[in-house]
Design an enzyme around this catalytic site. Structure first.
Site, PDB file in Angstrom:
ATOM      1  N   SER A  12       0.815  -1.224   0.000  1.00  0.00           N
ATOM      2  CA  SER A  12       0.000   0.000   0.000  1.00  0.00           C
ATOM      3  C   SER A  12       0.849   1.276   0.000  1.00  0.00           C
ATOM      4  O   SER A  12       1.622   1.518   0.941  1.00  0.00           O
ATOM      5  CB  SER A  12      -0.901  -0.026   1.241  1.00  0.00           C
ATOM      6  OG  SER A  12      -1.320   1.265   1.588  1.00  0.00           O
TER       7      SER A  12
HETATM    8  N1  GSH Z   1      -6.874   8.104   1.635  1.00  0.00           N
HETATM    9  C1  GSH Z   1      -6.523   6.867   2.283  1.00  0.00           C
HETATM   10  C2  GSH Z   1      -6.574   5.731   1.285  1.00  0.00           C
HETATM   11  C3  GSH Z   1      -6.330   4.397   1.939  1.00  0.00           C
HETATM   12  C4  GSH Z   1      -6.606   3.227   0.992  1.00  0.00           C
HETATM   13  O1  GSH Z   1      -7.508   3.284   0.129  1.00  0.00           O
HETATM   14  N2  GSH Z   1      -5.857   2.134   1.194  1.00  0.00           N
HETATM   15  C5  GSH Z   1      -6.048   0.949   0.379  1.00  0.00           C
HETATM   16  C6  GSH Z   1      -4.765   0.134   0.311  1.00  0.00           C
HETATM   17  S1  GSH Z   1      -3.571   0.932  -0.678  1.00  0.00           S
HETATM   18  C7  GSH Z   1      -7.101   0.073   1.018  1.00  0.00           C
HETATM   19  O2  GSH Z   1      -7.106  -0.102   2.211  1.00  0.00           O
HETATM   20  N3  GSH Z   1      -7.995  -0.481   0.195  1.00  0.00           N
HETATM   21  C8  GSH Z   1      -8.976  -1.388   0.630  1.00  0.00           C
HETATM   22  C9  GSH Z   1     -10.359  -1.028   0.178  1.00  0.00           C
HETATM   23  O3  GSH Z   1     -10.568   0.118  -0.267  1.00  0.00           O
HETATM   24  O4  GSH Z   1     -11.221  -1.889   0.280  1.00  0.00           O
HETATM   25  C10 GSH Z   1      -5.145   6.992   2.931  1.00  0.00           C
HETATM   26  O5  GSH Z   1      -4.360   7.846   2.493  1.00  0.00           O
HETATM   27  O6  GSH Z   1      -4.872   6.286   3.917  1.00  0.00           O
END
Ligand code: GSH
Length: 226
Positions: A12
């Site tokens: 991530s």
């Molecule tokens: N704006 C958030 C975005 C976090 C994000 O979308 N992380 C992804 C991993 S890169 C996630 O957890 N995705 C899982 C999902 O959306 O189901 C941040 O900066 O922490």
């Protein structure tokens, strides 16, 4: 004092931005690797920590915080010590430019990134589509404009905004590389960041890992289509 806990996934970009900041500040952090592929981030237990069901999530004692940008602002404000002013300048206009870059990262640049990962995880694509590439390129255009006048994305030195957007940019290469003729300032900025110790030790191995995961998923999606 209980240790800081960071719920993360190595692949991530936002998690790696927080990891790089933790390293720059020499923070003692305990990592919890969330099993994203198995859906652990959507369990009721995880959603109690972060109702959005995303990583990273920080626990500092009984204080829980999600979103990498909010986490970095918190960590540098509380634990920044003599690096606080440099990584998170207090001058109002400079800080506003950091916010500009971080909101762009959260709302546009990282969105262009997750459009590819979402369609890949859903099994819809076996490579980035022309539509994905178009979204990525319009983000490169914005980054190129931001770094045209200065060496870093918000000011003349590395800040948490570079960790945030730089993490997206360094990982975006797995999908599409910025053309040096069209986006020369963006390319120079990413190269400058990749010379930083934290990019070499945290970003590069994370990108290698992410590349393997994406290639495996694209292969699976391609085979399922045939
Ligand atoms: N704006 C958030 C975005 C976090 C994000 O979308 N992380 C992804 C991993 S890169 C996630 O957890 N995705 C899982 C999902 O959306 O189901 C941040 O900066 O922490």
């Amino acid at each position: 004092m209980p240790p800081l806990i960071l719920h993360r996934v190595l692949g991530s970009p936002p998690a790696r931005a927080v990891m790089m900041l933790s390293e720059l500040l020499k923070l003692q952090v305990q990592f919890n690797d969330v099993k994203l592929l198995q859906g652990e981030h959507k369990t009721p237990e995880f959603k109690k920590l972060n109702p959005m069901g995303t990583v990273p999530v920080l626990q500092d004692g009984d204080f829980v915080l999600s979103d990498s940008h909010a986490i970095m602002k918190y960590l540098v404000s509380v634990y920044g010590g003599d690096k606080r002013e440099s990584l998170y300048p207090s001058d109002v206009r400079t800080r506003a430019l950091l916010d500009q870059a971080m909101f762009f990262n959260a709302g546009v640049f990282f969105k262009a990134f997750t459009n590819v990962t979402r369609d890949t995880f859903l099994g819809v694509v076996s490579e980035p589509t022309p539509q994905h590439i178009e979204e990525i390129e319009s983000s490169f255009e914005v980054v190129d404009a931001y770094v045209r006048e200065r060496p870093y994305i918000a000011t003349d030195r590395l800040t948490i905004a570079d960790l945030a957007a730089g993490s997206t940019a360094a990982t975006m290469k797995v999908f599409h590389k910025p053309d040096p003729d069209r986006f020369p300032h963006c390319v120079d900025w990413v190269s400058r960041l990749e010379e930083e110790h934290v990019f070499k030790t945290i970003m590069t191995p994370g990108v290698v890992y992410f590349t393997k995961v994406m290639n495996a998923l694209w292969k699976r999606n391609k085979e399922n289509k045939e």
